[in-house]
Design an enzyme around this catalytic site. Structure first.
Site, mmCIF file in Angstrom:
data_model
loop_
_atom_site.group_PDB
_atom_site.id
_atom_site.type_symbol
_atom_site.label_atom_id
_atom_site.label_comp_id
_atom_site.label_asym_id
_atom_site.label_seq_id
_atom_site.Cartn_x
_atom_site.Cartn_y
_atom_site.Cartn_z
ATOM 1 N N CYS A 170 0.841 -1.201 0.000
ATOM 2 C CA CYS A 170 0.000 0.000 0.000
ATOM 3 C C CYS A 170 0.879 1.255 0.000
ATOM 4 C CB CYS A 170 -0.914 -0.034 1.231
ATOM 5 S SG CYS A 170 -1.801 1.498 1.526
ATOM 6 N N CYS A 188 -0.068 3.699 2.732
ATOM 7 C CA CYS A 188 0.479 3.269 4.034
ATOM 8 C C CYS A 188 1.946 3.670 4.133
ATOM 9 C CB CYS A 188 0.356 1.745 4.200
ATOM 10 S SG CYS A 188 -1.336 1.116 4.109
#
Length: 154
Positions: free
Chosen positions: A71, A74
């Protein structure tokens, strides 16, 4: 013959354009390097995190960060999140749960994870307070952490 000449001219212009781009646009670091830094920070946070089982057993409020190594959001948020984690280290549990780990399937379903990152905020009695999903500004994340900590002090 005419088509061959046009092809040569087109290739020449393409080559000149590519060379011009090298000189006109300064070389910027590849996006991967910043992602790599974020990924490394994410891994540091995972190592420092409290386990989920410990967090639900102690009497501190908890932030659960549902994440994935792939991600990019993230990864990009990891340095700011880590800074907050460090600032509130002894006052709030910070749990990191990788959504790609089958071990956490039940926990992911329990908290109805719909996106990564997802930050789930639990008070000291493990009662759900809020969810934040996606790219969250550091100030908003900090507000939620402060609210959890303030509720715990009262």
């Amino acid at each position: 013959m005419q088509l061959h000449k046009i092809t040569k001219i087109s290739l020449g212009l393409l080559f000149i354009g590519a060379i011009a781009c090298l000189f006109l646009f300064p070389k910027s670091p590849p996006v991967l390097s910043s992602s790599l830094t974020g990924l490394q920070q994410l891994k540091v946070s995972v190592q420092a995190a409290v386990s989920y089982s410990l967090a639900i057993e102690n009497s501190l409020p908890t932030v659960i960060e549902f994440y994935a190594n792939w991600c990019t959001t993230c990864q990009s948020m990891a340095p700011a999140v880590h800074k907050i984690e460090q600032e509130y280290d002894k006052q709030i549990n910070w749990v990191m749960i990788n959504i790609d780990n089958p071990e956490y399937t039940d926990t992911i379903e329990q908290y109805q994870v719909q996106a990564v990152p997802q930050f789930t905020f639990l008070d000291a009695e493990n009662v759900w307070q809020n969810n934040l999903m996606g790219k969250i500004p550091q100030s908003i994340l900090l507000e939620q952490v402060i609210a959890l900590q303030s509720d715990h002090r009262e």
